[in-house]
Structures are given as structure tokens and as C-alpha cells.
Design an enzyme around this catalytic site. Structure first.
Site, PDB file in Angstrom:
ATOM      1  N   LYS A  22      -5.678 -16.425  47.332  1.00 26.79           N
ATOM      2  CA  LYS A  22      -5.767 -14.972  47.183  1.00 26.79           C
ATOM      3  C   LYS A  22      -5.346 -14.266  48.463  1.00 26.79           C
ATOM      4  CE  LYS A  22      -9.724 -12.655  47.826  1.00 26.79           C
ATOM      5  NZ  LYS A  22      -9.758 -11.305  48.413  1.00 26.79           N
ATOM      6  N   ASN A  23      -5.854 -14.737  49.600  1.00 24.75           N
ATOM      7  CA  ASN A  23      -5.626 -14.038  50.869  1.00 24.75           C
ATOM      8  C   ASN A  23      -4.216 -14.235  51.412  1.00 24.75           C
ATOM      9  OD1 ASN A  23      -8.184 -12.942  50.837  1.00 24.75           O
ATOM     10  ND2 ASN A  23      -9.072 -14.540  52.113  1.00 24.75           N
ATOM     11  N   CYS A 117     -15.390  -5.061  49.443  1.00 22.77           N
ATOM     12  CA  CYS A 117     -16.730  -5.634  49.610  1.00 22.77           C
ATOM     13  C   CYS A 117     -17.522  -4.896  50.679  1.00 22.77           C
ATOM     14  CB  CYS A 117     -16.630  -7.115  50.004  1.00 22.77           C
ATOM     15  SG  CYS A 117     -16.143  -8.212  48.674  1.00 22.77           S
ATOM     16  N   ARG A 122     -15.142  -3.095  59.062  1.00 24.44           N
ATOM     17  CA  ARG A 122     -13.741  -3.515  58.988  1.00 24.44           C
ATOM     18  C   ARG A 122     -12.789  -2.319  59.123  1.00 24.44           C
ATOM     19  NH1 ARG A 122     -13.263  -8.066  54.319  1.00 24.44           N
ATOM     20  NH2 ARG A 122     -14.085  -6.488  52.955  1.00 24.44           N
ATOM     21  N   ASP A 306     -15.634 -16.802  55.326  1.00 24.99           N
ATOM     22  CA  ASP A 306     -15.627 -16.836  53.862  1.00 24.99           C
ATOM     23  C   ASP A 306     -16.320 -18.073  53.287  1.00 24.99           C
ATOM     24  OD1 ASP A 306     -14.424 -14.406  53.632  1.00 24.99           O
ATOM     25  OD2 ASP A 306     -12.452 -15.153  53.064  1.00 24.99           O
ATOM     26  N   ARG A 398     -12.726 -11.511  41.578  1.00 24.37           N
ATOM     27  CA  ARG A 398     -11.754 -11.069  42.574  1.00 24.37           C
ATOM     28  C   ARG A 398     -11.144 -12.253  43.323  1.00 24.37           C
ATOM     29  NH1 ARG A 398     -14.122  -8.065  46.799  1.00 24.37           N
ATOM     30  NH2 ARG A 398     -11.979  -8.056  47.511  1.00 24.37           N
TER      31      ARG A 398
END
Length: 419
Positions: A22-23, A117, A122, A306, A398
Site C-alpha cells: 500500500k505504502n 488515521c 504528522r 506500523d 485501508r
């Protein structure tokens, strides 16, 4: 609203095929905005965040065609709207990644300040500061970043802190800038390297990706290319943790083991037998209860934030006491309260969770608060006595493709239910 119902107590055993990362997929999709001809991407995971990104690109006039096996053709030649609206950006922070490409190729961008999230501030100030150094005029107005530049120019950018999305945004912007850009204190994550390799495939001139200094020589244009996204190291780590927490054995396939070094080291410390063979990794914890591990999150190649929540769940049922220190995000222990509902013994001291392992957890209704927290609750549910109901699983959708199907294939009793 969908929920996951998990009946615990089954030892997992089997193999699971790991999806695309995903990232890596999200910045690469944003990077397609830089190409003047179509891009063909492979190994794109079918996730809510990917769907949101495709919708965002489509709103801009990008033509997106989904082929079999999640191959996606992206044609940005018809972009006619240089805006990322709040209603999409609020659901996914990665939407900020269109800022650099839009500004570099089209000279303007109006991008809503992001949501996503609730795991910490951030801020995007490093993105904005870097683009200003490259000659952009930027105003923050009514919740939007409004950026303008005739053509970005190369610059020496020294990032105050290591930021993955900041590095990616500035890297993409630099590909079409006039002259050389140097990004110092750059993020070193494999996903950053994957983005750089994708940009290079389109004709960008980039060196140093994977180190803390990336050098980009700007070019006049980028062309489409074919590219395969790398495997998801966090998904792989989560399934390996599922083996360890249930006292089972799981092999993950189509991974890059070198990206899992920090995770595998902690699994070995927990008492698991770890076997690496080519692009497969197996964790075997049969007949053993895991031992508690201490860990401290850090930017890559350190231990990934993560995976912190998943190891918190492992420590909850392990022998001994483990200290988990979170250094990347300041609000990332929201899963602890939910794990306590299942009988976990967790004490939070500042940015450290002290977890004393208990012999068993008990199923309970719990609520996901963010993507990785939801994974920790699923892992806890796999080993808990009785039924666990995980609510708000839109978080897990997600970042995990077909998680209930993959866990069921490993022997878990898990199903998606509706209210």
C-alpha cells in the site's frame, strides 16, 4: 457497518501470498501525474486507500483502467482539474502526495490539508518548506495548500526530521525541476526506493534512493512505463505475527526478506523458528508460547512503527514483561485500551507500553481506532477464548487485502458480518 467476528483458539498453519505494498502503491499512483503517456502498474493491492486514490485521480481528469490481476493503466494526459478536495483528502493522508507532481508538471495545485488515521499530528510543513525552497509560492488558505510555480528549480533541501511522504513529495517534484535537487536526511524506506525506481523507469535521473541523501537531476518530461509494485512488508509481518501468537506455522510468499530484517529479529527473540528461502519466509512457533520482546520504533532500517501494535498484541500473551517504545508517532497506543478489554495487562508510561503477558485473553467487542491498531485486535482475537467482534473495520480495509479470506485459508475462524 461491517465488522469482523473471530472465534479464537485455532493454531494457524499454511501459506499466504502477500499483496503489493500500500505504502508504495499510493505514491506511485500519484507519480503517474508526471507522465505524458500512459503508465501500466502491476501488483496494485485492492484496498480502500487505493480506491480513494484512483477516485482522486479520476476527478482530476486522469483516465484509469483496471485490468485483470489488478493491473492498472493510468493515463494523465487529459488532466483538467488541479485540485484535491477535502472530502477525499480527509479520509487518507496520502492524498498530499499529489501536491509535488501537480506543481512540477502543471505549475499549480490546490490540495486540502489531509486527514487519515488519528495517530498523531504528522504535519505537512516540511513538504511546504521544501517546495518553497524550490521556488514555489504557497499560501495556506481555508484549509487548502495553494501552490504556484512557473517551473520549480533545483535546490538543496535539508529535512528537519525524517519524513516518508515529505521525501516522496519532494522527490517527485524534483524530477521535472530545473537543475539539481539534493534531499538530505531523506527517508530510506523500501517504499521510497520503489517510488524512485518507478520514476527512473519513466526517465527520471535519480541517485541515492535508500540512503539519507537523494540527488535528482531535473528533466524536461517523463514518459509512461510498465512497473510492478514491491510486496507489502507490513502485511507480511502481520501474518508472520499471526503464526507466532497462535502457536502455529505460517509461510509468506512473494516477499523481499531483506525488508523484514527488523521484524524477523524480534520474532526470533520471541522464540520463533524463522526460515528464509528465496522470496518466502516461514515462522514456526508450534508447541511454544512466545517470549516477551522489548522494542523501540524508528525510521527504516529500524523497527517499523506500523508493526508496533501487532507486537503489543503478541506481548499480551507472551512469557514475561516487554517494553514497547513508540518514537515515531505520539498517539499510537490507542489499541492498548481495547486490548485491555480482552484481558491484556498493559501500562502506558509516556511513549512506552509496559506489557505483562497473561496466559489467555478473552473475546470481547472491540473497536479499531486506526489501521495497524485494527490488525493488533484481529491478532488478539485469533488467540482469545470465545468470540471477538472488531468494529470499524473500514480502517483495516485501508491496508489489508481480503484479510478474512487469507486468515481463513490459514485455518482461522473469522468472518465479515453486518449490523
Amino acid at each position: 457497518m461491517n465488522k469482523l467476528k473471530i472465534t479464537g483458539g485455532r493454531r494457524l498453519d499454511g501459506e499466504v501470498l502477500i499483496s503489493g505494498a500500500k505504502n508504495a502503491a499510493l505514491p506511485i499512483l500519484a507519480g503517474c501525474l508526471l507522465a505524458e503517456t500512459p503508465v501500466l502498474l502491476r501488483n496494485i493491492p485492492h484496498l480502500r486507500d487505493v480506491t480513494t486514490t484512483i477516485e482522486l485521480l479520476s476527478r482530476m481528469g486522469v483516465e484509469v483502467t483496471v485490468h485483470d490481476q489488478m493491473g492498472i493503466e493510468v493515463d494523465a494526459s487529459g488532466v483538467d482539474k488541479l485540485e484535491a478536495p477535502y472530502e477525499l483528502v480527509k479520509t487518507m493522508r496520502a492524498s498530499i502526495l499529489v501536491l509535488g507532481p501537480l506543481l512540477a508538471r502543471y505549475g499549480r495545485a490546490d490540495v486540502s490539508l489531509p486527514g487519515g488515521c488519528a495517530i498523531g499530528a504528522r504535519p505537512v510543513d516540511l513538504h511546504v518548506a521544501g517546495l518553497r525552497e524550490m521556488g514555489a509560492e504557497i499560501q495556506i488558505d481555508n484549509g487548502y495548500i495553494r501552490a504556484r510555480a512557473r517551473r520549480l528549480r533545483g535546490a538543496r533541501l535539508v529535512l528537519d526530521t525524517v519524513t516518508v511522504t515529505g521525501t516522496e513529495n519532494l522527490l517527485m517534484a524534483a524530477t521535472l525541476a530545473d537543475g539539481q535537487t539534493t534531499i538530505e536526511n531523506a527517508a530510506r524506506e523500501p517504499e521510497v526506493v520503489d517510488l524512485a525506481n518507478f520514476l527512473i523507469a519513466m526517465g527520471a535521473q535519480i541517485s541515492g534512493a535508500g540512503t539519507d541523501t537523494i540527488v535528482v537531476e531535473g528533466v524536461d518530461k517523463l514518459e509512461g512505463a510498465e512497473y510492478t509494485v514491491l510486496p507489502d512488508r507490513i502485511e507480511a509481518g502481520t501474518y508472520l505475527l499471526a503464526a507466532a501468537i497462535t502457536g502455529g506455522r505460517v509461510k509468506v510468499r512473494k516477499v523481499r526478506p531483506e525488508h523484514l530484517d527488523a521484524i524477523l529479529a524480534k520474532l526470533r527473540m520471541a522464540g520463533a523458528t524463522v526460515t528464509v528461502d528465496g522470496d518466502t519466509v516461514e515462522v514456526d512457533m508450534r508447541g511454544r508460547r512466545p517470549d516477551s520482546v522489548d522494542l523501540r520504533t524508528a525510521p527504516y532500517p529500524g523497527f517499523p512503527t506500523d508493526m508496533q501494535a501487532q507486537f503489543t498484541a503478541l506481548n499480551a500473551v507472551a512469557n514475561g514483561v516487554g517494553a514497547i517504545t513508540e518514537t515515531v508517532f505520539e498517539n499510537r497506543f490507542m489499541h492498548a485500551q481495547e486490548l485491555q478489554r480482552m484481558g491484556a495487562d498493559i501500562r502506558i508510561e509516556g511513549n512506552t507500553a509496559i506489557v505483562t503477558g497473561v496466559p489467555r485473553l478473552t473475546g470481547a467487542p472491540v473497536m479499531a481506532t486506526d489501521l495497524r491498531a485494527s490488525a493488533s485486535l484481529v491478532l488478539a482475537g485469533l488467540v482469545a477464548e470465545g468470540d471477538t467482534i472488531v468494529d470499524r473495520i473500514y480502517h483495516i480495509d485501508r491496508g489489508y487485502e481480503r484479510i478474512e479470506e487469507k486468515l481463513s485459508a490459514l485455518g482461522a475462524t473469522i468472518q465479515r458480518i453486518s449490523d
